[in-house]
Design an enzyme around this catalytic site. Structure first.
Site, PDB file in Angstrom:
ATOM      1  N   GLU A   1     -14.489  21.781  33.695  1.00 28.35           N
ATOM      2  CA  GLU A   1     -13.773  20.486  34.237  1.00 28.35           C
ATOM      3  C   GLU A   1     -12.597  20.570  34.993  1.00 28.35           C
ATOM      4  O   GLU A   1     -11.959  19.562  35.647  1.00 28.35           O
ATOM      5  CB  GLU A   1     -13.200  19.830  32.770  1.00 28.35           C
ATOM      6  CG  GLU A   1     -14.169  19.355  31.907  1.00 28.35           C
ATOM      7  CD  GLU A   1     -14.823  20.598  31.046  1.00 28.35           C
ATOM      8  OE1 GLU A   1     -14.065  21.506  30.977  1.00 28.35           O
ATOM      9  OE2 GLU A   1     -15.595  20.594  30.387  1.00 28.35           O
TER      10      GLU A   1
ATOM     11  N   GLU B   1      -9.009  29.157  30.310  1.00 36.98           N
ATOM     12  CA  GLU B   1      -8.721  27.548  30.657  1.00 36.98           C
ATOM     13  C   GLU B   1      -9.310  27.693  32.156  1.00 36.98           C
ATOM     14  O   GLU B   1      -9.983  26.511  32.542  1.00 36.98           O
ATOM     15  CB  GLU B   1      -7.331  27.111  30.675  1.00 36.98           C
ATOM     16  CG  GLU B   1      -6.950  25.786  31.214  1.00 36.98           C
ATOM     17  CD  GLU B   1      -5.536  25.539  31.241  1.00 36.98           C
ATOM     18  OE1 GLU B   1      -4.854  26.372  31.765  1.00 36.98           O
ATOM     19  OE2 GLU B   1      -5.059  24.395  30.902  1.00 36.98           O
TER      20      GLU B   1
ATOM     21  N   SER C   1      -3.214  13.986  26.248  1.00 34.39           N
ATOM     22  CA  SER C   1      -3.194  13.405  27.550  1.00 34.39           C
ATOM     23  C   SER C   1      -4.030  13.970  28.569  1.00 34.39           C
ATOM     24  O   SER C   1      -4.823  15.127  28.470  1.00 34.39           O
ATOM     25  CB  SER C   1      -1.865  14.041  28.028  1.00 34.39           C
ATOM     26  OG  SER C   1      -2.011  14.102  29.706  1.00 34.39           O
TER      27      SER C   1
ATOM     28  N   LYS D   1      -5.083  31.057  29.258  1.00 33.01           N
ATOM     29  CA  LYS D   1      -5.199  30.321  30.531  1.00 33.01           C
ATOM     30  C   LYS D   1      -6.202  30.950  31.273  1.00 33.01           C
ATOM     31  O   LYS D   1      -6.979  30.576  32.376  1.00 33.01           O
ATOM     32  CB  LYS D   1      -3.870  30.354  31.451  1.00 33.01           C
ATOM     33  CG  LYS D   1      -3.074  29.152  30.884  1.00 33.01           C
ATOM     34  CD  LYS D   1      -2.091  28.788  31.790  1.00 33.01           C
ATOM     35  CE  LYS D   1      -0.946  27.973  31.293  1.00 33.01           C
ATOM     36  NZ  LYS D   1      -1.410  26.481  30.894  1.00 33.01           N
TER      37      LYS D   1
ATOM     38  N   GLU E   1       1.318   8.038  32.334  1.00 27.32           N
ATOM     39  CA  GLU E   1       0.103   7.924  31.408  1.00 27.32           C
ATOM     40  C   GLU E   1       0.811   7.422  30.146  1.00 27.32           C
ATOM     41  O   GLU E   1       0.141   6.542  29.449  1.00 27.32           O
ATOM     42  CB  GLU E   1      -0.475   9.238  31.174  1.00 27.32           C
ATOM     43  CG  GLU E   1      -1.814   9.171  30.265  1.00 27.32           C
ATOM     44  CD  GLU E   1      -2.384  10.587  29.989  1.00 27.32           C
ATOM     45  OE1 GLU E   1      -2.064  11.465  30.486  1.00 27.32           O
ATOM     46  OE2 GLU E   1      -3.404  10.647  29.074  1.00 27.32           O
TER      47      GLU E   1
ATOM     48  N   CYS F   1      -0.818  20.756  28.101  1.00 25.72           N
ATOM     49  CA  CYS F   1      -0.543  21.868  28.983  1.00 25.72           C
ATOM     50  C   CYS F   1      -0.834  23.180  28.568  1.00 25.72           C
ATOM     51  O   CYS F   1      -0.593  24.142  29.345  1.00 25.72           O
ATOM     52  CB  CYS F   1       0.774  21.737  29.629  1.00 25.72           C
ATOM     53  SG  CYS F   1       2.204  21.538  28.650  1.00 25.72           S
TER      54      CYS F   1
ATOM     55  N   GLU G   1       2.337  12.648  33.554  1.00 22.86           N
ATOM     56  CA  GLU G   1       1.947  12.466  32.166  1.00 22.86           C
ATOM     57  C   GLU G   1       2.887  11.469  31.553  1.00 22.86           C
ATOM     58  O   GLU G   1       2.740  10.427  30.696  1.00 22.86           O
ATOM     59  CB  GLU G   1       2.564  13.617  31.333  1.00 22.86           C
ATOM     60  CG  GLU G   1       2.238  13.674  29.870  1.00 22.86           C
ATOM     61  CD  GLU G   1       1.742  15.046  29.241  1.00 22.86           C
ATOM     62  OE1 GLU G   1       1.436  15.844  30.009  1.00 22.86           O
ATOM     63  OE2 GLU G   1       1.100  14.858  28.129  1.00 22.86           O
TER      64      GLU G   1
ATOM     65  N   CYS H   1       5.822  28.793  25.799  1.00 28.73           N
ATOM     66  CA  CYS H   1       5.277  30.047  26.776  1.00 28.73           C
ATOM     67  C   CYS H   1       5.878  31.193  26.951  1.00 28.73           C
ATOM     68  O   CYS H   1       5.389  32.238  27.110  1.00 28.73           O
ATOM     69  CB  CYS H   1       5.051  29.269  27.972  1.00 28.73           C
ATOM     70  SG  CYS H   1       4.236  27.603  27.974  1.00 28.73           S
TER      71      CYS H   1
END
Lengths: 625, 161, 597
Positions: C376, C371, C329, C368, C291, C309, C288, C513
């Protein structure tokens, strides 16, 4: 047409002109006649608008438009005798008029000057015809304060309101009284909220007056939801200006400059008349800034309900205006402290506000001469059910139930025996034979296990089953509960289920005990008055008719022959003329016999107790047991 | 079903017209209900976006009040009053009869889209009990036996049309 | 603070006059049973009527809901007395619970909240009897179509906490009351499934639900199946889990870093490898920050760059601001990256077939679960991560296996993707990702290590913090927001072209989180040992565990983690390399329908 009322001088001139005009109209000055047709919803449902149009057409046709005025007015109140047509100056009241009668009234009375006898009211006792409204028993005992102007003034015209005491009170308040003085006057009058709770109006205004805030609201509660109650509707339809005036006085008293009318969506006529009234007042300057040239500004708005009984509860109402589900708020804080959009707000019933101009006009002392020690003034009741004279009645507090039901109401039709009168709608209780001499007043009714409520008063006779009545009310409450708090949402459902068990013959004495204790918790634990009073009909009928409940649970019988599962319909073989009419009318073919030969007999297993056979028998051979 | 363009414009116009008012949700929904007879999901989404309230809140309001309908109502809405005065004069039997003749329950609309039956709270025509209101027209003192002929009245209107 | 004298059960007390009767009684040593009450009466509907107390005055007695009734209204001087256990109050509370039970599922043994149900707790406290008020039940809905959440209205008590929580946390307000009276339910619009509305799957609603009406979709059976089939089952644990796992075993919040025991338990449960997602977090940082620097220097993408994330947050962007997707990102979230690396880097090293590896992520998160199912996130043709278990599910698994948590000797994560830096550790706290990324970005640009980032609240924006980093003279502005609701102003700024930031960290859950939808429940009424204001302090208590892990680490920057260095040197070559792009980066969907038909 009045065009400007922006200062006291213009108001005085307007009142003078309009009063003279109105008096001329009613007194028949210059040989003129006036035709007033009842335009209340009840009569509108019975074609009174067609009657009005027919009058207008015929008057025009006969070239009488210059000497005869025709307009509609608000509710006459005596709904079972409507549609009404009143002729001035003779003060003749025609009842149960049909469109085809109009030509007769026009030709015989308006043109010919002769009263159309056949259309006059007939006294059920003396069987004599009565010409004048005030000579009719139904009207004799009434004192119209809230209904001031109803059935007299054309509610669409500001001029007629001005011509009949309109805005005199507002002038007195704005020009000669300080806000606190207005509150003191209303306090001294003893006026209590007419919505049902009976909270002293002056005190409510005082709480709001004590709050420091630039923005405050006065809200008029027109969400009259009690089934069988139509007082507020009639007031709004009959003389909306009176209520607007009362609202403005209230706003002045505690510092609100904006008023909201919350009216049931089921009252479109009332909403229309209010809209017109507000618009006309705005046009001339009676609403807006600097009313009558003073610093006081006031604006009125209308919001409609959308079919939820619970929105008659003041905090649910406020939530509804705020675009939310109509669920009540916990109190404190009370609306007077934190109400509409969080601002100090007073929510007053239509009838309460309608009493205010009168109180100001005649003064608190004069007002307080009417009524009882604890309940001053008058109350409008919607008398209905098993009573001869169904309609709206406004009587002084302290009138007894006996007078209400028998003198004004004309007693029970069909010679049946009086059983009970339910007051306060689904929040109230019933009063019986032994209570008939109770003077009507907030506190006496509560002491007798009921309450004033909004004014609905349903009379019941020997053919009504009180357990079934309790179940009817509980069904209503269940469908109208907002669902927020546990005791009301689930508890009333459970009470309804218990009552259903009882009327189906599956209840026991244990059921009665469970109902009573659950009812007590619902009463004490619910968040708002809907829940808190939800169990009243049950508790009241259990208290007053314990035998009837016991019959249902112990002997599985319904003494009034109402509860379908507990009645049997029986053909008396000795009276049966074997005509077979009953069998032919039976929807489930439960009746057998031989025409002309064998008496007919109902198979109890197939019978669904619809009563079609009973209705069809011409020989009174069938009865319920 | 996608909303017609002209309906979309009307709805947006209704929202716009009440923009300056405080908490206009009820007012907007009432106007839409009157105009179109029902307030389907897509319309609720439009209103939620325009008035800046959550879609769930709009739906919560629509399902709370009797007046708002999620589904289109029939051409003729039959309202049987179940207020106390009508109830004690047996209006329940009148409602039952309508249900029986039309084959639908209260709250439902007939297959042909012609009739919806509704149980009403008191409409204030107590002296005309039992009262039935169809599209605003009030029928006084209705007995169950009169029900079939009332329905025929409207079926005949449809035949003529 | 003004005091007022009140009388409770015959004795007088002085209390703060701004409190409610409930709070005042608590301060005098009385805990009145409550149910719908939550978080200082934050949205007390006062609807359950369980907290009723009798208030007596010379004129009579009435019951009031103590959670909202101001103590100012009942001074002893005016003759008021508060009776908590009067027969009337006791009967009313008992009846309220019995009524709720009469309209409630009887399925307690298999309920997700077995042992943690506030309704059962209060039934016990009030002496509610079984089988009272048997009657009709409100028609129920069971929705298990969404990957992360389950809604079961047969267990809903209409407390309204979830409705408010969703509005508060996400700003969307997915849930609401529908219908009226007995038919009232709590549901997404038109009683749709969570999968057919723009629900973020963040699980904030689950955390506040007092009963089993809202719970996470369990995947324990999938993991069991994988073991049964003989797969090579590995697990990887998120930073935030270790800060809270001990709470599931009776420890006070913030008391213990459960890392050591948790790893020991996982080893005993039979996972072939127990990896630390903090490692994956370090990889994320490498990718990251690379990037970001590319975007800044070579304009490879628009600024500001926003972290990706948090899948709850990604859901929000895809549903509501799809036009801003280029700002996200392209990095996968740490556990997805690590799953991909497990099935590639690790698999190759161990000589395993990626198809035989089953990766289980232990997460504080319910989003998640959604996710991992994204197409992807399957770099090798199989999902990078096969199953996601929440912290709560892990605790269940440990208990089910009879492992006595507190008797475990601490163990450490397995190497080759077990080594992590302090930067990785703080991923679990809001601001953590930002701080970790900055440490590495700064180093990349300047070759020096950065000191602590100093965040300040953004004035006028609740829940948004910003900082200005001086990188050798250039000022770089960064912002941090947690809770999708708090992200909205930042997004509107970007949309309007007025964003002053280069890099923004957004977490879907308020507080990050540590407060995820899969974390141990913090229900004050079920945690008598905690302070009564635990709802205000639990997040910072858990955060302190992560911060102290960071501080105690010898390596505090991702780029200094030796295993990271090894990974890049031997396998990925460099951040942003082709291999890294393939394994560690993902793409997003701009065409998600909010209310599909």
């Amino acid at each position: 047409m009045i065009s400007e009322i922006r200062n006291v001088k213009e108001l005085d001139e307007a009142i003078d002109t309009c009063t003279k005009e109105f008096e001329d109209k009613i007194s028949g000055a210059h040989g003129k006649r006036a035709v007033l047709v009842c335009g209340g919803t009840g009569c509108l449902s019975n074609d009174s608008d067609a009657i009005l149009q027919e009058f207008k057409r015929l008057v025009e046709e006969k070239g009488l438009a210059n000497s005869i005025t025709v307009n509609h007015v608000g509710c006459f109140g005596f709904c079972s005798q409507g549609p009404f047509v009143k002729i001035y100056p003779e003060d003749t009241l025609y009842c149960k008029v049909k469109v085809k009668d109009v030509i007769d009234i026009v030709e015989e009375d308006l043109v010919g000057g002769n009263i159309v006898e056949r259309l006059l009211y007939v006294d059920p006792v003396t069987h004599e015809r009565v010409q004048r409204q005030d000579d009719i028993n139904f009207y004799k005992r009434q004192k119209r304060i809230s209904l001031h102007g109803c059935s007299l003034v054309n509610p669409d015209f500001l001029e007629e309101a001005l011509g009949y005491d309109g805005f005199k009170a507002l002038k007195k308040v704005l020009l000669t009284m300080k806000p606190q003085e207005v509150i003191d006057e209303v306090l001294a009058s003893g006026l209590r909220g007419r919505g049902g709770a009976g909270f002293p109006t002056g005190r409510k205004w005082q709480f709001a007056a004590n709050q420091q805030s630039d923005t405050k609201y006065i809200v008029c509660n027109g969400d009259e939801g009690d089934p069988g109650a139509f007082m507020d509707r009639s007031i709004l339809e009959g003389n909306p200006f009176e209520v607007i005036e009362g609202m403005m006085i209230a706003g002045y008293a505690f510092g609100a400059h904006e008023g909201y009318f919350y009216v049931r969506a089921e009252y479109p006529v009332a909403v229309e008349r209010l809209k017109t009234a507000i618009k006309d007042m705005e046009k001339v300057g009676l609403l807006g800034d600097h009313i009558l040239g003073t610093d006081f500004s006031f604006r009125a708005y209308i919001r409609e309900g959308a079919g939820a009984f619970v929105c008659g509860e003041e905090t649910a109402l406020l939530n509804s205006i705020e675009g939310k589900r109509g669920m009540p708020r916990p109190r404190p804080p009370f609306p007077a402290i934190k109400g509409l959009w969080g601002k100090p707000t007073c929510v007053n019933n239509v009838e309460t506000l309608a009493q205010v101009p009168y109180i100001i006009r005649v003064g608190a002392k004069e007002y307080a001469k009417v009524g009882t020690e604890g309940s001053k003034g008058t109350k409008v009741f919607a008398l209905g059910g098993k009573v001869n004279n169904v309609g709206l009645v406004e009587v002084p507090m302290g009138t007894t139930l006996r007078e209400l039901i028998f003198d004004i109401g004309g007693g029970i039709p069909g010679g049946k025996k009086f059983k009970a009168i339910q007051t306060g709608g689904p929040s109230g209780g019933c009063l019986t034979e032994e209570d008939l001499d109770t003077p009507i007043d907030y506190d006496t009714l509560v002491a007798k296990g009921s309450m004033m409520g909004s004014g609905g008063a349903i009379v019941m006779d020997e053919d009504n089953c009180m357990v079934d009545v309790a179940r009817f009310y509980m069904d209503f409450i269940c469908s109208e509960s907002c669902g927020k708090c546990t005791p009301c949402r689930i508890g009333t459902k459970r009470l309804y289920e218990m009552l259903s068990k009882i009327v189906e013959g599956k209840g026991t004495k244990e059921t009665l005990k469970e109902m009573k204790s659950l009812a007590a918790v619902i009463h004490q634990g619910s968040l708002c008055a809907l829940g808190q009073t939800a169990a009243n009909p049950i508790l009241s009928t259990m208290e007053k008719f314990p035998e009837e409940y016991l019959a249902h649970v112990e002997r599985k019988e319904c003494p009034a022959h109402v509860c379908k599962r507990l009645i049997r319909i029986v053909i008396n073989p000795e009276l049966c003329k074997k005509c077979s009419l009953c069998a032919r009318n039976c929807p489930v073919s439960a009746i057998t016999g031989v025409p002309g030969k064998e008496p007919y007999h109902i198979d109890q297993n197939k019978c669904i107790k619809c009563g079609a056979c009973l209705a069809s028998c011409r020989f009174k051979a069938i009865h319920k047991e | 079903m996608p909303i017609r363009q002209d309906a979309k414009e009307k709805i947006l116009a209704i929202c716009e017209s009440h923009k300056g008012e405080p908490s206009p949700l009820m007012v907007v929904l009432e106007e839409i209900q009157r105009e179109f007879g029902y307030i389907p999901f897509d319309v609720q989404e439009m209103v939620a976006n325009k008035l800046n309230v959550s879609v769930s809140d709009v739906y919560g309001v629509v399902t709370f009040y009797n007046f708002f309908s999620l589904n289109p109502k029939g051409k003729y809405v039959i309202g049987v009053c179940l207020g106390t005065a009508c109830y004690v004069k047996n209006s329940q039997a009148v409602l039952d009869k309508f249900e029986e003749v039309l084959g639908i329950k209260s709250g439902e609309t007939s297959e042909d889209g012609l009739f919806t039956i509704e149980a009403l709270r008191c409409i204030g025509a107590c002296a005309l009990a039992p009262a039935v209101s169809i599209n605003g027209k009030v029928y006084p003192m209705v007995a169950p036996s009169k029900v079939p002929s009332i329905i025929d009245e409207y079926r005949k209107l449809e035949e003529v049309a | 603070m003004a005091l007022i004298e009140i009388k409770i059960e015959g004795r007088n007390y002085q209390v703060d006059d701004s409190l409610t009767v409930l709070e005042a009684a608590r301060s005098c040593g009385y805990r009145i049973p409550t149910l719908c009450y939550w978080n200082h009466g934050h949205n007390s509907l006062a609807s359950c009527r369980v907290c009723l107390v009798e208030i007596k005055n010379p004129r009579g007695s009435r019951l009031f809901a103590s959670c909202v009734y101001p103590v100012k209204e009942v001074p002893a001087s005016k003759g008021f007395e508060i009776l908590i256990s009067s027969p009337m109050a006791v009967e009313a509370r008992k009846t309220a619970v019995e009524l709720l039970l009469s309209n409630h599922s009887k399925d307690c043994q298999t309920c997700a909240k077995n042992g943690k149900c506030e309704l059962l707790d209060v039934a016990n406290l009030t002496g509610a009897e079984t089988g009272k008020f048997i009657g009709e039940k409100t028609p129920t809905t069971y929705d298990e179509l969404a990957p992360g959440l389950i809604r079961d209205t047969s267990k809903c008590i209409l407390c309204g906490r979830c409705i408010e929580r969703c509005k508060e946390a996400t700003g969307i307000g997915i849930l609401g009351f529908e219908n009226r009276g007995f038919k009232t339910i709590v549901a997404p619009i038109a009683n749709r499934s969570f999968s057919k509305v723009p629900c973020l799957q963040c699980g904030q609603c689950i955390n506040v639900c007092p009963t089993g009406a809202l719970s996470e979709k369990r995947e324990i059976d999938r993991v069991d199946e994988a073991f049964k089939e003989g797969k090579y089952v590995v697990c990887q644990v998120a930073p935030a889990v270790r800060a809270a796992i001990s709470e599931e075993f009776g420890h006070k919040i913030g008391e213990e870093n459960g890392e050591g025991k948790m790893v020991a338990a996982l080893h005993r449960l039979g996972f072939k490898k127990v990896f630390d997602v903090n490692f994956g977090a370090d990889v994320t940082i490498m990718e990251e920050s690379h990037e970001l620097l590319e975007r800044i220097s070579k304009h490879t993408g628009p600024l500001p760059q926003i972290t990706s994330c948090s899948p709850g947050w990604v859901n929000y962007l895809e549903y509501f601001y799809p036009e801003l997707i280029p700002h996200l990102s392209t990095c996968k979230s740490p556990h997805e990256m690590q799953g991909a690396l497990t099935k590639s880097y690790f698999a190759e090293k161990e000589g395993l077939d990626p198809k035989d590896i089953y990766v289980v992520s232990i997460m504080p998160c319910t989003a998640k679960k959604f996710e991992k199912e994204r197409k992807e996130n399957a770099a090798l043709g199989v999902p990078d991560v096969d199953a996601v278990l929440t912290t709560r599910e892990l605790a269940l698994l440990i208990k089910r296996s009879g492992i006595l948590y507190d008797e475990l000797k601490e163990e450490t994560f397995d190497p080759l993707m077990g080594e992590s830096s302090g930067a990785g550790a703080i991923f679990g706290v809001t601001g953590g990702v930002m701080e970790a990324a900055l440490r590495t970005a700064y180093h990349t640009l300047t070759g020096k290590e950065y000191a602590k980032v100093d965040f300040t609240e953004v004035r006028g924006f609740e829940g948004i913090k910003e900082a200005e980093i001086d990188i050798e003279g250039s000022k770089v502005k960064v912002a941090v927001a947690s809770g999708a609701k708090n992200a909205k102003p930042l997004l509107e700024e970007i949309k309007a072209g007025k964003s002053p930031y280069a890099f923004i960290e957004i977490m879907g859950c308020p507080g990050g989180c540590l407060n995820g939808g899969g974390q141990p429940f913090v229900k004050p009424s079920l945690l008598p040992k905690e302070d009564k204001d635990i709802l205000d302090t639990y997040l910072s208590k858990r955060a302190n565990i992560l911060y102290s892990i960071d501080e105690r680490k010898s390596v505090r920057q991702s780029h200094n983690n030796p295993e990271i260095k090894a990974l890049y040197e031997s396998y990925l070559e460099k951040p942003g390399s082709e291999k890294a792009e393939h394994l560690l980066h993902t793409s997003y969907i701009a065409t998600r329908e909010r209310y599909p038909h």
